[in-house]
Design a protein around this motif. Structure first.
Motif, PDB file in Angstrom:
ATOM      1  N   SER A  52       1.373  -1.061  -0.360  1.00  0.00           N
ATOM      2  CA  SER A  52      -0.183  -0.233   0.216  1.00  0.00           C
ATOM      3  C   SER A  52       1.075   1.232  -0.246  1.00  0.00           C
ATOM      4  O   SER A  52       2.231   0.945   0.113  1.00  0.00           O
ATOM      5  N   ALA A  53       0.473   2.200   0.416  1.00  0.00           N
ATOM      6  CA  ALA A  53       0.967   3.590  -0.369  1.00  0.00           C
ATOM      7  C   ALA A  53       1.720   4.448   1.293  1.00  0.00           C
ATOM      8  O   ALA A  53       2.605   4.601   1.607  1.00  0.00           O
ATOM      9  N   GLU A  54       1.737   3.572   2.556  1.00  0.00           N
ATOM     10  CA  GLU A  54       1.873   3.472   3.653  1.00  0.00           C
ATOM     11  C   GLU A  54       2.670   2.540   3.640  1.00  0.00           C
ATOM     12  O   GLU A  54       3.252   2.072   4.852  1.00  0.00           O
ATOM     13  N   GLY A  55       3.515   1.080   3.169  1.00  0.00           N
ATOM     14  CA  GLY A  55       3.864   0.806   2.942  1.00  0.00           C
ATOM     15  C   GLY A  55       4.298  -0.281   3.299  1.00  0.00           C
ATOM     16  O   GLY A  55       4.663  -1.397   3.606  1.00  0.00           O
ATOM     17  N   ARG A  56       2.744  -1.056   3.911  1.00  0.00           N
ATOM     18  CA  ARG A  56       1.956  -2.233   4.331  1.00  0.00           C
ATOM     19  C   ARG A  56       2.088  -3.461   3.170  1.00  0.00           C
ATOM     20  O   ARG A  56       1.625  -3.027   2.229  1.00  0.00           O
ATOM     21  N   LEU A  57       1.417  -5.186   3.583  1.00  0.00           N
ATOM     22  CA  LEU A  57       1.646  -5.386   2.138  1.00  0.00           C
ATOM     23  C   LEU A  57       0.652  -5.361   2.143  1.00  0.00           C
ATOM     24  O   LEU A  57      -0.687  -5.372   3.037  1.00  0.00           O
ATOM     25  N   ALA A  58       0.069  -5.615   0.579  1.00  0.00           N
ATOM     26  CA  ALA A  58      -1.489  -5.607   0.429  1.00  0.00           C
ATOM     27  C   ALA A  58      -1.538  -6.548  -0.515  1.00  0.00           C
ATOM     28  O   ALA A  58      -3.052  -7.203  -0.460  1.00  0.00           O
ATOM     29  N   ALA A  59      -1.072  -7.498  -1.061  1.00  0.00           N
ATOM     30  CA  ALA A  59      -1.648  -9.268  -1.903  1.00  0.00           C
ATOM     31  C   ALA A  59      -0.567  -9.505  -2.118  1.00  0.00           C
ATOM     32  O   ALA A  59       1.354  -8.628  -1.893  1.00  0.00           O
ATOM     33  N   VAL A  60      -0.328 -10.323  -2.432  1.00  0.00           N
ATOM     34  CA  VAL A  60       0.780 -11.729  -2.909  1.00  0.00           C
ATOM     35  C   VAL A  60       0.009 -12.051  -4.085  1.00  0.00           C
ATOM     36  O   VAL A  60      -0.580 -12.523  -4.157  1.00  0.00           O
ATOM     37  N   LEU A  61       0.956 -12.264  -5.452  1.00  0.00           N
ATOM     38  CA  LEU A  61       0.584 -12.953  -6.207  1.00  0.00           C
ATOM     39  C   LEU A  61       1.583 -14.322  -6.718  1.00  0.00           C
ATOM     40  O   LEU A  61       2.785 -14.433  -6.055  1.00  0.00           O
ATOM     41  N   ASP A  62       1.259 -14.783  -7.644  1.00  0.00           N
ATOM     42  CA  ASP A  62       1.851 -15.846  -8.240  1.00  0.00           C
ATOM     43  C   ASP A  62       1.681 -16.647  -8.195  1.00  0.00           C
ATOM     44  O   ASP A  62       3.035 -17.174  -7.045  1.00  0.00           O
ATOM     45  N   PHE A  63       0.731 -17.883  -7.754  1.00  0.00           N
ATOM     46  CA  PHE A  63       0.700 -19.194  -6.710  1.00  0.00           C
ATOM     47  C   PHE A  63       0.573 -20.288  -7.413  1.00  0.00           C
ATOM     48  O   PHE A  63       0.652 -21.378  -7.453  1.00  0.00           O
ATOM     49  N   GLU A  64       1.563 -20.445  -8.328  1.00  0.00           N
ATOM     50  CA  GLU A  64       1.318 -20.961  -9.856  1.00  0.00           C
ATOM     51  C   GLU A  64       2.730 -22.211  -9.023  1.00  0.00           C
ATOM     52  O   GLU A  64       2.443 -23.372  -9.277  1.00  0.00           O
ATOM     53  N   THR A  65       3.498 -21.748  -8.651  1.00  0.00           N
ATOM     54  CA  THR A  65       4.746 -22.946  -8.054  1.00  0.00           C
ATOM     55  C   THR A  65       4.481 -22.922  -6.436  1.00  0.00           C
ATOM     56  O   THR A  65       5.225 -23.602  -6.146  1.00  0.00           O
ATOM     57  N   CYS A  66       3.334 -22.639  -5.855  1.00  0.00           N
ATOM     58  CA  CYS A  66       3.323 -22.910  -4.677  1.00  0.00           C
ATOM     59  C   CYS A  66       3.102 -24.469  -4.113  1.00  0.00           C
ATOM     60  O   CYS A  66       2.501 -25.007  -5.100  1.00  0.00           O
ATOM     61  N   GLY A  67       3.097 -25.061  -3.184  1.00  0.00           N
ATOM     62  CA  GLY A  67       3.074 -26.219  -2.627  1.00  0.00           C
ATOM     63  C   GLY A  67       3.714 -26.244  -2.302  1.00  0.00           C
ATOM     64  O   GLY A  67       4.256 -25.254  -0.544  1.00  0.00           O
ATOM     65  N   VAL A  68       3.702 -27.528  -1.054  1.00  0.00           N
ATOM     66  CA  VAL A  68       4.869 -27.912   0.171  1.00  0.00           C
ATOM     67  C   VAL A  68       6.185 -28.404  -0.396  1.00  0.00           C
ATOM     68  O   VAL A  68       6.568 -28.705  -1.324  1.00  0.00           O
ATOM     69  N   GLY A  69       7.248 -28.207   0.893  1.00  0.00           N
ATOM     70  CA  GLY A  69       8.280 -27.778   0.953  1.00  0.00           C
ATOM     71  C   GLY A  69       9.079 -27.419   1.841  1.00  0.00           C
ATOM     72  O   GLY A  69       8.651 -27.541   2.737  1.00  0.00           O
ATOM     73  N   ASP A  70      10.649 -27.422   1.774  1.00  0.00           N
ATOM     74  CA  ASP A  70      11.526 -26.704   2.649  1.00  0.00           C
ATOM     75  C   ASP A  70      10.775 -25.533   3.069  1.00  0.00           C
ATOM     76  O   ASP A  70      10.931 -24.741   2.698  1.00  0.00           O
ATOM     77  N   PRO A  71      10.997 -25.033   4.611  1.00  0.00           N
ATOM     78  CA  PRO A  71      10.196 -24.024   4.997  1.00  0.00           C
ATOM     79  C   PRO A  71      11.318 -23.040   4.804  1.00  0.00           C
ATOM     80  O   PRO A  71      10.709 -21.783   4.143  1.00  0.00           O
ATOM     81  N   ALA A  72      12.120 -22.996   3.920  1.00  0.00           N
ATOM     82  CA  ALA A  72      13.523 -22.468   3.616  1.00  0.00           C
ATOM     83  C   ALA A  72      13.021 -21.531   2.294  1.00  0.00           C
ATOM     84  O   ALA A  72      13.593 -20.560   2.199  1.00  0.00           O
ATOM     85  N   CYS A  73      11.978 -21.973   1.324  1.00  0.00           N
ATOM     86  CA  CYS A  73      11.093 -21.333   0.552  1.00  0.00           C
ATOM     87  C   CYS A  73      10.845 -19.743   0.621  1.00  0.00           C
ATOM     88  O   CYS A  73      11.431 -19.453  -0.772  1.00  0.00           O
TER      89      CYS A  73
END
Length: 296
Positions: free
Chosen positions: A206-227
């Motif tokens: 946002s204009a205030e610098g807060r997280l507003a949205a996250v994009l592109d979930f094509e490669t999301c899934g389960v894996g190493d938390p380090a990802c």
């Protein structure tokens, strides 16, 4: 990386929309300036966007992503894309494509964050919410690594090749030492849901610098938390990095693996794009610098 990428331009996208979704044919259409490496984005009217892969696919990638988004959206603390329609392949564009709801916000710029500490907290809350997801369908996260206790081993050869190919552009001795330290970090095999691509180009603030949205979930899934530790070196300044880590309660081994994943991805990106596209190469160069500074 995309030598055979499709030729995508405004007339092509306008024709696809008009032919398959005539209810939107009269809306203004304009390309979105993006540093994303996989998709072309066009804004369609005030409330929609059109997304086309540079490498068109008919392998149900778009439909799989829509299914994941529908399942994940109610469980996450910020807005995520909503697929309004999926377009069919044509002779002009031989792959599926999608129409999304438009999400407001701007991509964060490393070094020019309005409120880096609050953004670090917001990103940690998003990652934590992702890790807590428990769904029956558990697809592997990017890059579809084999289920193994040493997932980074598969990245070793490509990382070393990138380091060798960047002699004179990066401190190759420091890069190799940092990579070897991360490669040696143990992994107990624990898997959680990960977005796996939390780059600045997939984050809106946002204009205030807060997280507003996250994009592109094509490669999301389960894996190493380090990802999902990419923001620590790709986006956040060093003075809030520890706060991000503490909020997620990241142990030493996971932190090292996360740092190594960033280094590997950034080095490979630098090697591929240094003579072709200055934007991703520049972003990667900054990430490499942050990793090597942290390593020292």
């Amino acid at each position: 990386m995309h030598a055979d990428r499709a030729r995508i331009d405004t007339p092509l996208v306008r024709g696809l929309v008009a032919a398959q979704f005539p209810r939107w044919a009269g809306l203004p259409l304009e390309p979105v300036d993006s540093t994303g490496l996989c998709n072309a984005i066009y804004r369609l009217g005030a409330e929609l966007s059109v997304r086309l892969q540079f490498e068109p696919s008919t392998a149900d990638i778009v439909r799989r992503e829509r299914a994941k988004l529908e399942a994940l959206a109610p469980l996450l603390p910020v807005a995520v894309p909503a697929v309004e329609a999926i377009g069919a392949p044509t002779d002009a564009y031989p792959g599926e494509w999608s129409v999304h709801r438009w999400l407001t916000g701007a991509h964060p710029v490393p070094g020019a964050l309005a409120d880096p500490r609050r953004l670090a907290a917001d990103l940690a809350a998003f990652v934590d919410a992702f890790r807590r997801i428990d769904l029956p369908d558990r697809p592997p996260g990017y890059p579809g690594e084999r289920r193994t206790r040493a997932p980074m081993a598969a990245m070793d050869a490509a990382t070393r090749q990138a380091i060798a190919g960047l002699d004179g552009l990066v401190d190759t001795r420091a890069a190799l030492a940092s990579w070897q330290e991360s490669l040696a970090a143990p992994y107990d095999g624990r898997e959680v849901w990960v977005h796996s691509d939390l780059m600045p180009s997939n984050i809106l603030v946002s204009a205030e610098g807060r997280l507003a949205a996250v994009l592109d979930f094509e490669t999301c899934g389960v894996g190493d938390p380090a990802c999902d530790l990419f923001p620590a070196w790709y986006l956040l300044p060093a003075h809030v990095r520890d706060a991000f880590r503490a909020a997620l309660d990241v142990d030493d081994a996971t932190w090292l693996r996360g740092r190594g994943r960033v280094l590997s991805q950034a080095l490979i990106t630098m090697r591929h794009f240094r003579d072709a596209d200055p934007s991703p190469a520049g972003d990667a160069r900054r990430a490499v610098a942050e990793v090597l500074a942290a390593s020292r």
